[in-house]
Design an enzyme around this catalytic site. Structure first.
Site, PDB file in Angstrom:
ATOM      1  N   HIS A   1     -21.467   5.096 -29.571  1.00  0.00           N
ATOM      2  CA  HIS A   1     -20.194   4.962 -28.860  1.00  0.00           C
ATOM      3  C   HIS A   1     -20.327   5.467 -27.429  1.00  0.00           C
ATOM      4  O   HIS A   1     -20.119   6.653 -27.155  1.00  0.00           O
ATOM      5  CB  HIS A   1     -19.114   5.760 -29.586  1.00  0.00           C
TER       6      HIS A   1
ATOM      7  N   HIS B   1     -16.178   0.861 -26.675  1.00  0.00           N
ATOM      8  CA  HIS B   1     -15.890   1.919 -27.650  1.00  0.00           C
ATOM      9  C   HIS B   1     -17.090   2.239 -28.541  1.00  0.00           C
ATOM     10  O   HIS B   1     -17.520   3.382 -28.602  1.00  0.00           O
ATOM     11  CB  HIS B   1     -14.685   1.552 -28.536  1.00  0.00           C
TER      12      HIS B   1
ATOM     13  N   SER C   1       3.922  30.183 -57.116  1.00  0.00           N
ATOM     14  CA  SER C   1       3.313  29.385 -58.188  1.00  0.00           C
ATOM     15  C   SER C   1       1.796  29.502 -58.200  1.00  0.00           C
ATOM     16  O   SER C   1       1.170  29.448 -59.253  1.00  0.00           O
ATOM     17  CB  SER C   1       3.671  27.903 -58.010  1.00  0.00           C
TER      18      SER C   1
ATOM     19  N   GLU D   1      -0.811  20.545 -46.924  1.00  0.00           N
ATOM     20  CA  GLU D   1      -2.037  20.782 -47.690  1.00  0.00           C
ATOM     21  C   GLU D   1      -3.283  20.423 -46.885  1.00  0.00           C
ATOM     22  O   GLU D   1      -4.274  21.164 -46.875  1.00  0.00           O
ATOM     23  CB  GLU D   1      -2.019  19.973 -49.003  1.00  0.00           C
TER      24      GLU D   1
ATOM     25  N   PHE E   1      -2.529  18.071 -55.924  1.00  0.00           N
ATOM     26  CA  PHE E   1      -2.432  17.830 -54.478  1.00  0.00           C
ATOM     27  C   PHE E   1      -3.744  18.101 -53.738  1.00  0.00           C
ATOM     28  O   PHE E   1      -3.772  18.083 -52.501  1.00  0.00           O
ATOM     29  CB  PHE E   1      -1.264  18.606 -53.875  1.00  0.00           C
TER      30      PHE E   1
ATOM     31  N   ASP F   1       7.239  19.223 -65.229  1.00  0.00           N
ATOM     32  CA  ASP F   1       7.234  18.515 -63.938  1.00  0.00           C
ATOM     33  C   ASP F   1       6.707  17.088 -64.086  1.00  0.00           C
ATOM     34  O   ASP F   1       6.917  16.238 -63.213  1.00  0.00           O
ATOM     35  CB  ASP F   1       6.423  19.278 -62.891  1.00  0.00           C
TER      36      ASP F   1
ATOM     37  N   HIS G   1       2.887  15.424 -61.245  1.00  0.00           N
ATOM     38  CA  HIS G   1       2.320  16.739 -60.955  1.00  0.00           C
ATOM     39  C   HIS G   1       1.143  17.097 -61.860  1.00  0.00           C
ATOM     40  O   HIS G   1       0.530  18.146 -61.684  1.00  0.00           O
ATOM     41  CB  HIS G   1       3.406  17.812 -61.074  1.00  0.00           C
TER      42      HIS G   1
HETATM   43  C1  LIG Z   1     -10.142   9.083 -40.326  1.00  0.00           C
HETATM   44  C2  LIG Z   1     -10.889   8.053 -39.551  1.00  0.00           C
HETATM   45  N1  LIG Z   1     -10.466   6.783 -39.579  1.00  0.00           N
HETATM   46  C3  LIG Z   1     -11.150   5.826 -38.938  1.00  0.00           C
HETATM   47  C4  LIG Z   1     -12.281   6.119 -38.238  1.00  0.00           C
HETATM   48  C5  LIG Z   1     -13.080   5.022 -37.569  1.00  0.00           C
HETATM   49  N2  LIG Z   1     -12.896   5.135 -36.113  1.00  0.00           N
HETATM   50  C6  LIG Z   1     -13.799   5.767 -35.349  1.00  0.00           C
HETATM   51  S1  LIG Z   1     -13.350   5.836 -33.742  1.00  0.00           S
HETATM   52  C7  LIG Z   1     -11.941   4.960 -34.051  1.00  0.00           C
HETATM   53  C8  LIG Z   1     -10.991   4.627 -32.925  1.00  0.00           C
HETATM   54  C9  LIG Z   1     -10.575   5.853 -32.264  1.00  0.00           C
HETATM   55  O1  LIG Z   1      -9.890   5.575 -31.101  1.00  0.00           O
HETATM   56  P1  LIG Z   1      -9.895   6.677 -29.992  1.00  0.00           P
HETATM   57  O2  LIG Z   1      -9.727   7.996 -30.603  1.00  0.00           O
HETATM   58  O3  LIG Z   1      -8.907   6.271 -29.002  1.00  0.00           O
HETATM   59  O4  LIG Z   1     -11.355   6.631 -29.415  1.00  0.00           O
HETATM   60  P2  LIG Z   1     -11.877   5.790 -28.157  1.00  0.00           P
HETATM   61  O5  LIG Z   1     -11.905   4.356 -28.574  1.00  0.00           O
HETATM   62  O6  LIG Z   1     -10.934   6.022 -27.070  1.00  0.00           O
HETATM   63  O7  LIG Z   1     -13.229   6.327 -27.928  1.00  0.00           O
HETATM   64  C10 LIG Z   1     -11.835   4.650 -35.387  1.00  0.00           C
HETATM   65  C11 LIG Z   1     -10.728   3.898 -35.979  1.00  0.00           C
HETATM   66  C12 LIG Z   1     -12.688   7.464 -38.232  1.00  0.00           C
HETATM   67  N3  LIG Z   1     -13.780   7.863 -37.606  1.00  0.00           N
HETATM   68  N4  LIG Z   1     -11.964   8.414 -38.875  1.00  0.00           N
END
Ligand SMILES: Cc1ncc(C[n+]2csc(CCOP(=O)(O)OP(=O)(O)O)c2C)c(N)n1
Ligand SMILES: [Mg+2]
Length: 655
Positions: free
Chosen positions: A27, A258, A376, A403, A429, A461, A465
């Site tokens: 990236h 990206h 609890s 959580e 949970f 519950d 739960h």
């Molecule tokens: C929980 C989660 N969901 C999805 C992803 C896959 N993912 C990696 S980067 C990204 C986009 C993130 O956008 P942003 O934070 O704006 O990063 P930028 O493109 O600006 O570098 C996604 C969906 C991940 N790493 N973690």
């Protein structure tokens, strides 16, 4: 002579695009976009010493937008950490290089947290900021006086966990925390406008944060924002308006930068745009020296801190806690002996509270808490006062109904060091906390999850739960020890094992309902082996019953009934699969021998018990959702009685 900061930032850009190009994966957009902000932060604000990356009073830097991993690898290399080397960076995302796809805390010093699952870095930074203030309250400014910085992307601030974490940080007024938001208005699918129109700044202001905006490519403006953050007593969000992929002339500002290599042509164009004439991975001496000089900035602070440490009466205890060592001679033997002398019939959640009374009195490093189920989960002991914004010395955190935020904050505390966090909710949970439990395990963080109401035994519950598949799904997670103790003694033993495991998290699955004390003879910590023979067959052994938690008592009554029919039956209590699997073959074969009918009894999903009982064994469990009724009625209804189980075993013996 000071090096032009643009050149320093361009070194990050060049390393990032070249490493991604070499790996043909990664990236480049985020590191190139945040290079200017990160350069100012790391050359003028961040307190750290690359020569001693573990200096306890260093600032903590968390790259919550972990996909931009090349940013932190470049920063660590340039400021003079021993690793990553240029060779490491050339191996970006390849086997054997510490420059993994996303930053991993155990691969490189200076990577304070494993990030990549978006949002969790911010939430861990909140935990680190709690740890910093708590330790400051205990040891004073002389030993603990640092800041927590996180870089978050648009994605981090969309994920639900950022809401939980930011709410908690605002409530606790964690002014040492600054989140730098890479406000580039781009995510993978394109413009953020495709999916969001919320006012993030207003949202953070509503949490009680200080919010400031800057142009992320204007050094003076970023400095103004950073100074404003330093001056404000609240946690700060700095919205840094940036251009993703800045420097790549044809692709910058678009999602194309990206998560893919820019391509040879665009990399060449970027070299021109940035006037960067050097070959891939080649850094001019003058720029390297500029960075190294910045890396040496805090040496004086560090030396002064060392002198204060030497002069401190708290030195040994502070260093012990930061090293994560338990006090010499730590043991729960006296408490367990008191149980042997006066047996107790209590729920294991109550047994956990009793163990904690003993633990919290002798371990000042524990910080407990619950996601609004304190009464609890039985997580609070008498000596614990709450940790609040007006008194950070408290050792109990009211996390609220958060959580995931709680679990992520506990990761942050454990990673910060000096603290052993534990926190509770209902076992069902763990699903809400699971992504952070997974990061506890991956990060080798000592976090102890106190998960009560561990089966249909919670009763009225009902099925929403009542955990069914939870024990098994947690057992499926690497480097997580799942404990399900059967009585008050096993609960104390499991607590001791969880505390002693420095390199990973533990889950304690505990009952709501009372259980008799089954262990009444003095013994070593029998839970340490994961499973042990609690009762040996009297008649010729035909059956071995393996049970956990509340079903161990049931297994004993099944064994009694079988013996009444002349069928010899062992009862094995198996509080921890992972530990049992770690024993040698001879021990495992002695506990679960070939020959007898092997029967598992656990009020949860049976999937997986075959590994111990074999294909011809019998697995008694619950592979459907539960129901609303008193616990006793449910155990009867779902066949968890000796009357229901004995005939099944007798029939299986005849097969
Ligand atoms: C929980 C989660 N969901 C999805 C992803 C896959 N993912 C990696 S980067 C990204 C986009 C993130 O956008 P942003 O934070 O704006 O990063 P930028 O493109 O600006 O570098 C996604 C969906 C991940 N790493 N973690
Ligand atoms: Mg973005």
């Amino acid at each position: 002579m000071a090096v032009d900061p643009h050149l320093l930032a361009n070194a990050i850009r060049a390393l990032s695009m070249d490493a991604v190009e070499a790996a043909n994966s990664g990236h480049p957009g985020m590191p190139m976009g945040m290079a200017d902000v990160a350069t100012l932060l790391w050359t003028e604000y961040l307190k750290h010493d690359p020569a001693d990356p573990k200096w306890p009073d260093r600032d903590r830097f968390v790259l919550s937008a972990g996909h931009g991993s090349m940013l932190i690898y470049a920063l660590l290399h340039l400021t003079g950490y021993a690793r990553p080397t240029i060779a490491d960076i050339k191996g970006f995302r390849q086997l054997g290089s510490p420059c993994a796809g996303h930053p991993e805390n155990f691969l490189l010093d200076g990577v304070e947290a494993t990030t990549g699952p978006l949002g969790q870095g911010v939430a861990m930074a909140v935990g680190m900021a709690i740890a910093e203030r708590h330790l400051n309250a205990e040891y004073g400014d002389a030993l603990v006086d640092h800041r927590i910085w996180a870089i978050a992307g648009d994605g981090c601030l969309m994920e639900g966990v950022n809401h939980e974490a930011a709410g908690l940080a605002g409530h606790l007024a964690l002014g040492r925390l600054t989140v730098l938001w890479d406000d580039n208005k781009i995510t993978i699918d394109g413009a953020t406008g495709l999916s969001t129109s919320e006012d993030i700044e207003a949202r953070y202001a509503a949490y009680g944060w200080h919010v400031v905006r800057c142009d992320g490519h204007d050094r003076a403006d970023v400095r103004r924002a950073l100074d404003a953050a330093l001056a404000d007593p609240r946690p700060s969000l700095i919205a840094c308006r940036t251009i993703i992929g800045k420097g790549a002339p044809n692709k910058q500002g678009t999602a194309a930068t990206h998560g893919a290599a820019l391509g040879a042509e665009e990399v060449a164009a970027a070299r021109k745009e940035l006037a960067w004439e050097h070959a891939p991975f080649e850094l001019p001496d003058e720029i390297v020296e500029g960075w190294r000089e910045a890396g040496r900035r805090s040496r004086g602070d560090h030396a002064a801190w060392r002198r204060r440490l030497e002069a401190s009466a708290d030195k040994a205890e502070f260093l012990r806690r930061m090293a994560g060592d338990l006090p010499a001679g730590f043991s729960l033997a006296d408490y367990i002996q008191s149980l042997i002398e006066a047996p107790q019939k209590v729920a294991t959640r109550k047994a956990s509270e009793m163990a904690l009374e003993a633990i919290n009195a002798i371990l000042p490093e524990t910080i407990g808490g619950s996601a609004d189920l304190t009464g609890s989960n039985n997580t609070k002991t008498k000596n614990q006062k709450p940790l609040t914004k007006s008194d950070y010395s408290g050792r109990y955190i009211y996390y609220g109904i958060r959580e995931f935020g709680m679990a992520a904050a506990m990761n942050g505390m454990a990673l910060h060091g000096g603290i052993i966090p534990y926190g509770g909710t209902f076992l069902v949970f763990t699903d809400y906390a699971r992504p952070a439990i997974r990061l506890s395990a991956l990060q080798q963080a000592r976090v102890i999850y106190v998960m009560t109401h561990d089966s249909i035994g919670l009763g009225e519950d009902g099925p929403t739960h009542q955990p069914i598949e939870h024990l098994m799904s947690l057992r499926a997670m690497p480097n997580l020890d799942v404990y399900r103790p059967a009585d008050v003694v096993e609960t104390a033993e499991c607590w001791e094992l969880a505390l002693r495991d420095e390199s990973g998290p533990s889950v304690l699955a505990l009952t709501r309902q009372n259980l008799p004390q089954l262990r009444t003879q003095p013994a070593d910590n029998l839970c340490a082996k994961g499973a042990y023979r609690l009762r040996a067959a009297a008649a010729a052994r035909k059956v071995v019953l393996v049970a956990t938690g509340s079903e161990v008592e049931l297994a004993l009554s099944v064994a009694e009934a079988l013996e009444g029919q002349g069928v010899g039956a062992d009862v094995v209590s198996m509080p921890c699969w992972e530990r049992f699997d770690g024993q040698d073959e001879a021990y495992r074969a002695a506990i679960l021998p070939e020959g007898p009918l092997l029967v598992s009894i656990e009020a949860g999903a049976t999937l997986g018990w075959e590994r111990y009982t074999g294909r011809s064994g019998l697995n008694i469990g619950l592979d459907r959702f539960g129901a609303s009724a008193p616990a006793g009625d449910l155990f009867k209804h779902f066949g968890f009685t000796a009357d229901a189980i004995v005939p099944r075993i007798v029939a299986a013996l005849k097969d």
